[in-house]
Motif scaffolding. Sequence first.
Motif, PDB file in Angstrom:
ATOM      1  N   ARG A  61     -15.716  41.047 -68.937  1.00 17.57           N
ATOM      2  CA  ARG A  61     -15.132  39.811 -68.422  1.00 17.57           C
ATOM      3  C   ARG A  61     -15.143  38.711 -69.489  1.00 17.57           C
ATOM      4  O   ARG A  61     -14.228  37.893 -69.565  1.00 17.57           O
ATOM      5  N   ILE A  62     -16.171  38.678 -70.297  1.00 15.86           N
ATOM      6  CA  ILE A  62     -16.263  37.669 -71.348  1.00 15.86           C
ATOM      7  C   ILE A  62     -15.235  37.921 -72.438  1.00 15.86           C
ATOM      8  O   ILE A  62     -14.537  37.004 -72.890  1.00 15.86           O
ATOM      9  N   MET A  63     -15.127  39.169 -72.868  1.00 13.70           N
ATOM     10  CA  MET A  63     -14.244  39.510 -73.979  1.00 13.70           C
ATOM     11  C   MET A  63     -12.795  39.717 -73.529  1.00 13.70           C
ATOM     12  O   MET A  63     -11.882  39.057 -74.004  1.00 13.70           O
ATOM     13  N   LYS A  64     -12.572  40.662 -72.616  1.00 15.65           N
ATOM     14  CA  LYS A  64     -11.196  41.016 -72.244  1.00 15.65           C
ATOM     15  C   LYS A  64     -10.517  39.927 -71.416  1.00 15.65           C
ATOM     16  O   LYS A  64      -9.313  39.697 -71.558  1.00 15.65           O
ATOM     17  N   ASN A  65     -11.273  39.280 -70.527  1.00 21.97           N
ATOM     18  CA  ASN A  65     -10.686  38.261 -69.655  1.00 21.97           C
ATOM     19  C   ASN A  65     -10.965  36.838 -70.118  1.00 21.97           C
ATOM     20  O   ASN A  65     -10.462  35.888 -69.525  1.00 21.97           O
ATOM     21  N   SER A  66     -11.799  36.697 -71.138  1.00 16.03           N
ATOM     22  CA  SER A  66     -12.179  35.381 -71.664  1.00 16.03           C
ATOM     23  C   SER A  66     -12.724  34.479 -70.564  1.00 16.03           C
ATOM     24  O   SER A  66     -12.356  33.304 -70.449  1.00 16.03           O
ATOM     25  N   ASP A  67     -13.614  35.020 -69.759  1.00 16.69           N
ATOM     26  CA  ASP A  67     -14.156  34.304 -68.606  1.00 16.69           C
ATOM     27  C   ASP A  67     -15.221  33.303 -69.060  1.00 16.69           C
ATOM     28  O   ASP A  67     -16.291  33.681 -69.545  1.00 16.69           O
ATOM     29  N   ASN A  68     -14.917  32.025 -68.873  1.00 20.71           N
ATOM     30  CA  ASN A  68     -15.829  30.969 -69.330  1.00 20.71           C
ATOM     31  C   ASN A  68     -17.131  30.936 -68.544  1.00 20.71           C
ATOM     32  O   ASN A  68     -18.194  30.666 -69.105  1.00 20.71           O
ATOM     33  N   LEU A  69     -17.074  31.178 -67.234  1.00 18.73           N
ATOM     34  CA  LEU A  69     -18.283  31.183 -66.423  1.00 18.73           C
ATOM     35  C   LEU A  69     -19.244  32.267 -66.892  1.00 18.73           C
ATOM     36  O   LEU A  69     -20.445  32.030 -67.050  1.00 18.73           O
ATOM     37  N   TYR A  70     -18.730  33.455 -67.132  1.00 11.61           N
ATOM     38  CA  TYR A  70     -19.562  34.569 -67.567  1.00 11.61           C
ATOM     39  C   TYR A  70     -20.180  34.275 -68.945  1.00 11.61           C
ATOM     40  O   TYR A  70     -21.344  34.602 -69.196  1.00 11.61           O
ATOM     41  N   ALA A  71     -19.390  33.660 -69.818  1.00 10.05           N
ATOM     42  CA  ALA A  71     -19.909  33.319 -71.150  1.00 10.05           C
ATOM     43  C   ALA A  71     -21.016  32.273 -71.054  1.00 10.05           C
ATOM     44  O   ALA A  71     -22.034  32.358 -71.754  1.00 10.05           O
ATOM     45  N   GLU A  72     -20.829  31.276 -70.177  1.00 10.27           N
ATOM     46  CA  GLU A  72     -21.851  30.249 -70.013  1.00 10.27           C
ATOM     47  C   GLU A  72     -23.120  30.826 -69.377  1.00 10.27           C
ATOM     48  O   GLU A  72     -24.236  30.391 -69.684  1.00 10.27           O
ATOM     49  N   LEU A  74     -21.377  41.908 -67.873  1.00  7.59           N
ATOM     50  CA  LEU A  74     -20.664  40.661 -68.146  1.00  7.59           C
ATOM     51  C   LEU A  74     -19.679  40.795 -69.303  1.00  7.59           C
ATOM     52  O   LEU A  74     -18.683  40.066 -69.364  1.00  7.59           O
ATOM     53  N   LEU A  75     -19.951  41.713 -70.229  1.00  2.80           N
ATOM     54  CA  LEU A  75     -19.206  41.749 -71.485  1.00  2.80           C
ATOM     55  C   LEU A  75     -17.691  41.937 -71.338  1.00  2.80           C
ATOM     56  O   LEU A  75     -16.921  41.203 -71.981  1.00  2.80           O
ATOM     57  N   ARG A  86     -26.435  49.219 -82.327  1.00  3.70           N
ATOM     58  CA  ARG A  86     -26.732  48.850 -80.942  1.00  3.70           C
ATOM     59  C   ARG A  86     -25.814  47.717 -80.477  1.00  3.70           C
ATOM     60  O   ARG A  86     -25.372  47.691 -79.321  1.00  3.70           O
ATOM     61  N   ILE A  87     -25.499  46.794 -81.366  1.00  5.09           N
ATOM     62  CA  ILE A  87     -24.610  45.685 -81.031  1.00  5.09           C
ATOM     63  C   ILE A  87     -23.159  46.165 -81.020  1.00  5.09           C
ATOM     64  O   ILE A  87     -22.417  45.940 -80.067  1.00  5.09           O
ATOM     65  N   TYR A  88     -22.768  46.843 -82.078  1.00 11.43           N
ATOM     66  CA  TYR A  88     -21.372  47.265 -82.250  1.00 11.43           C
ATOM     67  C   TYR A  88     -20.918  48.189 -81.121  1.00 11.43           C
ATOM     68  O   TYR A  88     -19.811  48.032 -80.590  1.00 11.43           O
ATOM     69  N   ASP A  89     -21.769  49.145 -80.735  1.00  7.80           N
ATOM     70  CA  ASP A  89     -21.392  50.118 -79.707  1.00  7.80           C
ATOM     71  C   ASP A  89     -21.159  49.467 -78.343  1.00  7.80           C
ATOM     72  O   ASP A  89     -20.443  50.024 -77.499  1.00  7.80           O
ATOM     73  N   ASN A  90     -21.768  48.322 -78.103  1.00  5.54           N
ATOM     74  CA  ASN A  90     -21.555  47.601 -76.843  1.00  5.54           C
ATOM     75  C   ASN A  90     -20.448  46.562 -76.940  1.00  5.54           C
ATOM     76  O   ASN A  90     -19.759  46.275 -75.950  1.00  5.54           O
ATOM     77  N   LEU A  91     -20.261  45.997 -78.130  1.00  6.83           N
ATOM     78  CA  LEU A  91     -19.239  44.969 -78.325  1.00  6.83           C
ATOM     79  C   LEU A  91     -17.840  45.562 -78.400  1.00  6.83           C
ATOM     80  O   LEU A  91     -16.917  45.074 -77.742  1.00  6.83           O
ATOM     81  N   MET A  92     -17.682  46.607 -79.189  1.00  7.23           N
ATOM     82  CA  MET A  92     -16.351  47.156 -79.468  1.00  7.23           C
ATOM     83  C   MET A  92     -15.584  47.555 -78.197  1.00  7.23           C
ATOM     84  O   MET A  92     -14.408  47.183 -78.047  1.00  7.23           O
ATOM     85  N   PRO A  93     -16.187  48.279 -77.245  1.00  7.80           N
ATOM     86  CA  PRO A  93     -15.422  48.675 -76.048  1.00  7.80           C
ATOM     87  C   PRO A  93     -15.020  47.497 -75.164  1.00  7.80           C
ATOM     88  O   PRO A  93     -14.109  47.629 -74.340  1.00  7.80           O
ATOM     89  N   ALA A  94     -15.702  46.372 -75.312  1.00  7.36           N
ATOM     90  CA  ALA A  94     -15.427  45.213 -74.460  1.00  7.36           C
ATOM     91  C   ALA A  94     -14.277  44.358 -74.978  1.00  7.36           C
ATOM     92  O   ALA A  94     -13.722  43.548 -74.234  1.00  7.36           O
ATOM     93  N   LEU A  95     -13.899  44.531 -76.239  1.00  8.12           N
ATOM     94  CA  LEU A  95     -12.864  43.691 -76.840  1.00  8.12           C
ATOM     95  C   LEU A  95     -11.473  44.055 -76.322  1.00  8.12           C
ATOM     96  O   LEU A  95     -11.183  45.228 -76.059  1.00  8.12           O
TER      97      LEU A  95
END
Length: 422
Positions: A258-269, A255-256, A338-347
């Motif tokens: 789509r949430i970060m790069k595409n700003s997908d509201n459905l995925y975030a919800e 999901l990440l 653990r958080i940073y390694d998954n968050l950073m590539p999704a931005l």
Amino acid sequence: MKKSAFYIMLLALCLTGNVQAQSWQQSVVAALDKLSQELDTAHYDTGIQIYDLTANSLLWRYNDHKVMRPASCQKLLTTITALDVLGEEYDIQTTASCTGNIVSLSYTTDTIRTIKYLQGDIYIRGGFDPTYTFDDLMLLVGAIRDMGIDSIAGFIYADTSFKDLPLLGNGWCWDDKPSVYHPYISPLLFDRGRLTPESNKYPTDLNFNPALHFVQTLATQLAKEGINCHGYAINADTPLNSVTVYVKKTNILELLPRIMKNSDNLYAEALFAQLSHSEAGNGATYKDGAKVVNSVLKKAGVNTWKVKVHDGCGLSPYDFLTPATLVNMLRYAYNNKRIYDNLMPALPIAGQDGTLEKRMIRKPALGHVFAKTGTVTGVSSLAGFATASNGHLLAFAIINNGVLKTNIGHKIQDRICTELTK
């Protein structure tokens, strides 16, 4: 070389490095101070905080304590919280189960024929998987067909107990037409809840229910396979004695992007709903999700009385936070590998992809800014990480409230990021 000469040279190198670092910081601060004079007289409000993660020190701030609407930068709170609380191995599950027994019935026409039918019901329990498609639904049809039955004596039920009943987020405009940006938030849907996915259109009927559409479509497709049922309905809890027929699992890491790069509201919800359910179980509300987010905010050192969480994507006009809140959460992510390694590539990456693909397309910011964008009427925001010319990694948050045109906020944000990456 004598030891004394060596130490003098070493001292000179250290001093040179300190002067260079100081010169970079002085240059950036001077440029930002000049920009702040413009912001003082602007018709809109701006809040900024910039933190040097490498040096572990605050670089610059401007109204960073002001409470503001974050728009889609709210997704950073949702995502960081999910990675911290749920973990990267967490799966979203949509489960099909059945009750009763498969009964054989023989009858004679010209020959003896035996049919098999399910003397019971089928339940589809939604876990709020935003990736569920019509193709996935057809895999479910295949799994039911593989049970070897010719018909279902009972009903096909949609179990939507994963969360509470409202199909809109708290504070969302009820009269907005459903769309990619304003989705239904049902625990059970396919193709994002669209009535006609092939034309990318959403139903305008306010009585439309994605879960009902799901089981209705499932019943229709089963009938095409020669498997009829007595009917279909929604809002039925899956019995404890039911037997699992088929499970679709989706890992939250899918999901990440789509949430970060595409700003997908459905995925975030959908991700926010997982947090709510982790706190309260069936029937969970946005308040349960907010409780989980607040628990991580406290771990990140945030004063939560300045934060209001009403959804997971930032559409709600009731979402409020400060620029300092966003930076604190980014710092928390940075300090947890653990958080940073998954968050950073999704931005999104400046000038390269996502919602930043067409912004900061020239050096020095190009490819050196990794940040989440946020846009709703009157609000523009940007928060994430930037690599400075001295090699330091920075965390920053910029929020503009009261902007009448989105590009006004974009220009300010892009100017700041350019200064940070020079």
